[in-house]
Design a protein around this motif. Sequence first.
Motif, PDB file in Angstrom:
ATOM      1  N   THR A   1      33.603  28.273 -12.198  1.00 47.17           N
ATOM      2  CA  THR A   1      32.118  28.295 -12.016  1.00 47.17           C
ATOM      3  C   THR A   1      31.649  29.254 -11.179  1.00 47.17           C
ATOM      4  O   THR A   1      32.345  29.669 -10.287  1.00 47.17           O
ATOM      5  N   VAL A   2      30.409  29.728 -11.524  1.00 46.12           N
ATOM      6  CA  VAL A   2      29.895  30.999 -10.926  1.00 46.12           C
ATOM      7  C   VAL A   2      28.493  30.564 -10.579  1.00 46.12           C
ATOM      8  O   VAL A   2      27.787  29.920 -11.183  1.00 46.12           O
ATOM      9  N   THR A   3      28.303  30.719  -9.113  1.00 46.70           N
ATOM     10  CA  THR A   3      26.759  30.368  -8.640  1.00 46.70           C
ATOM     11  C   THR A   3      26.325  31.599  -8.026  1.00 46.70           C
ATOM     12  O   THR A   3      27.026  32.802  -7.574  1.00 46.70           O
ATOM     13  N   LEU A   4      25.049  31.551  -7.950  1.00 47.34           N
ATOM     14  CA  LEU A   4      24.270  32.778  -7.104  1.00 47.34           C
ATOM     15  C   LEU A   4      23.392  31.882  -5.990  1.00 47.34           C
ATOM     16  O   LEU A   4      22.671  30.856  -6.354  1.00 47.34           O
ATOM     17  N   THR A   5      23.618  32.384  -4.884  1.00 49.83           N
ATOM     18  CA  THR A   5      22.894  31.748  -3.683  1.00 49.83           C
ATOM     19  C   THR A   5      21.868  33.009  -3.386  1.00 49.83           C
ATOM     20  O   THR A   5      22.073  34.104  -3.095  1.00 49.83           O
ATOM     21  N   ASP A   6      20.644  32.394  -3.356  1.00 60.60           N
ATOM     22  CA  ASP A   6      19.540  33.463  -2.907  1.00 60.60           C
ATOM     23  C   ASP A   6      19.257  33.446  -1.459  1.00 60.60           C
ATOM     24  O   ASP A   6      20.046  33.077  -0.611  1.00 60.60           O
ATOM     25  N   ALA A   7      18.475  34.232  -1.024  1.00 56.74           N
ATOM     26  CA  ALA A   7      18.123  34.566   0.567  1.00 56.74           C
ATOM     27  C   ALA A   7      17.557  33.294   1.376  1.00 56.74           C
ATOM     28  O   ALA A   7      17.759  33.348   2.413  1.00 56.74           O
ATOM     29  N   ASP A   8      17.339  32.249   0.467  1.00 55.35           N
ATOM     30  CA  ASP A   8      16.694  31.079   1.293  1.00 55.35           C
ATOM     31  C   ASP A   8      17.720  30.040   1.016  1.00 55.35           C
ATOM     32  O   ASP A   8      17.427  28.636   1.466  1.00 55.35           O
TER      33      ASP A   8
ATOM     34  N   LEU B   1      32.383  36.394  -4.359  1.00 54.41           N
ATOM     35  CA  LEU B   1      32.816  37.826  -5.095  1.00 54.41           C
ATOM     36  C   LEU B   1      32.030  38.823  -4.478  1.00 54.41           C
ATOM     37  O   LEU B   1      32.672  39.897  -4.427  1.00 54.41           O
ATOM     38  N   TYR B   2      30.505  38.899  -4.398  1.00 51.05           N
ATOM     39  CA  TYR B   2      29.723  39.764  -3.807  1.00 51.05           C
ATOM     40  C   TYR B   2      28.707  39.409  -3.213  1.00 51.05           C
ATOM     41  O   TYR B   2      28.200  38.280  -3.595  1.00 51.05           O
ATOM     42  N   THR B   3      28.428  40.085  -2.219  1.00 50.82           N
ATOM     43  CA  THR B   3      26.924  39.950  -1.591  1.00 50.82           C
ATOM     44  C   THR B   3      26.211  41.372  -1.491  1.00 50.82           C
ATOM     45  O   THR B   3      26.645  42.465  -1.047  1.00 50.82           O
ATOM     46  N   ALA B   4      25.128  41.127  -2.046  1.00 47.34           N
ATOM     47  CA  ALA B   4      24.171  42.431  -2.095  1.00 47.34           C
ATOM     48  C   ALA B   4      23.837  42.887  -0.783  1.00 47.34           C
ATOM     49  O   ALA B   4      23.177  41.909   0.095  1.00 47.34           O
TER      50      ALA B   4
ATOM     51  N   GLU C   1      21.600  38.317  -1.613  1.00 47.82           N
ATOM     52  CA  GLU C   1      22.036  37.189  -2.540  1.00 47.82           C
ATOM     53  C   GLU C   1      23.476  37.118  -2.580  1.00 47.82           C
ATOM     54  O   GLU C   1      24.131  38.463  -2.554  1.00 47.82           O
ATOM     55  N   ILE C   2      24.122  36.196  -3.086  1.00 48.08           N
ATOM     56  CA  ILE C   2      25.743  35.990  -3.045  1.00 48.08           C
ATOM     57  C   ILE C   2      26.247  35.457  -4.282  1.00 48.08           C
ATOM     58  O   ILE C   2      25.560  34.470  -4.743  1.00 48.08           O
ATOM     59  N   LEU C   3      27.269  36.180  -4.896  1.00 52.06           N
ATOM     60  CA  LEU C   3      27.827  35.672  -6.180  1.00 52.06           C
ATOM     61  C   LEU C   3      29.063  34.841  -5.554  1.00 52.06           C
ATOM     62  O   LEU C   3      30.056  35.490  -4.908  1.00 52.06           O
TER      63      LEU C   3
ATOM     64  N   PRO D   1      23.192  42.305 -18.423  1.00 50.32           N
ATOM     65  CA  PRO D   1      23.341  42.613 -16.852  1.00 50.32           C
ATOM     66  C   PRO D   1      22.608  41.463 -16.136  1.00 50.32           C
ATOM     67  O   PRO D   1      21.861  40.794 -16.653  1.00 50.32           O
ATOM     68  N   LEU D   2      23.098  41.171 -14.795  1.00 50.70           N
ATOM     69  CA  LEU D   2      22.764  40.298 -13.891  1.00 50.70           C
ATOM     70  C   LEU D   2      22.268  40.781 -12.691  1.00 50.70           C
ATOM     71  O   LEU D   2      22.988  41.650 -11.835  1.00 50.70           O
ATOM     72  N   VAL D   3      20.911  40.723 -12.399  1.00 49.27           N
ATOM     73  CA  VAL D   3      20.398  41.287 -10.709  1.00 49.27           C
ATOM     74  C   VAL D   3      20.697  40.545  -9.793  1.00 49.27           C
ATOM     75  O   VAL D   3      20.461  39.243  -9.866  1.00 49.27           O
TER      76      VAL D   3
END
Length: 108
Positions: free
Chosen positions: A48-55, A21-24, A86-88, A79-81
């Motif tokens: 299902t919604v996940t957040l993948t961090d830089a690692d 959906l989105y990559t910062a 990072e990738i949603l 709000p979600l930072v």
Amino acid sequence: MANNTYRNAKVDLTSTDATVLYTAPAATMGIVKSILVSNDTASADTITVTLTDADAAIFSLFKVTAIAANTTVELLTAPLVVQENEILTLTAGAANRLHVVASILEIN
């Protein structure tokens, strides 16, 4: 001085594959103010919604969340930072039922 930009990210979940959906962007923090999920069919679905961090670590934000038939649901209550790089990611329970729109404030 920080540069603020409002944007939205939109996805039509046409498959049950994980969909970004989105990559910062680099040197940018995204503050996700809203994630609207619309089910435009007469059948219930899940998301299902996940957040993948830089690692590359994956964090579950919403796990198999029910979306009733012919409804729109706001997933966020605060709000979600999303930090730099990072990738949603979204995964639908069934294809061709869900549309997602996120409202994001980017700060860089």
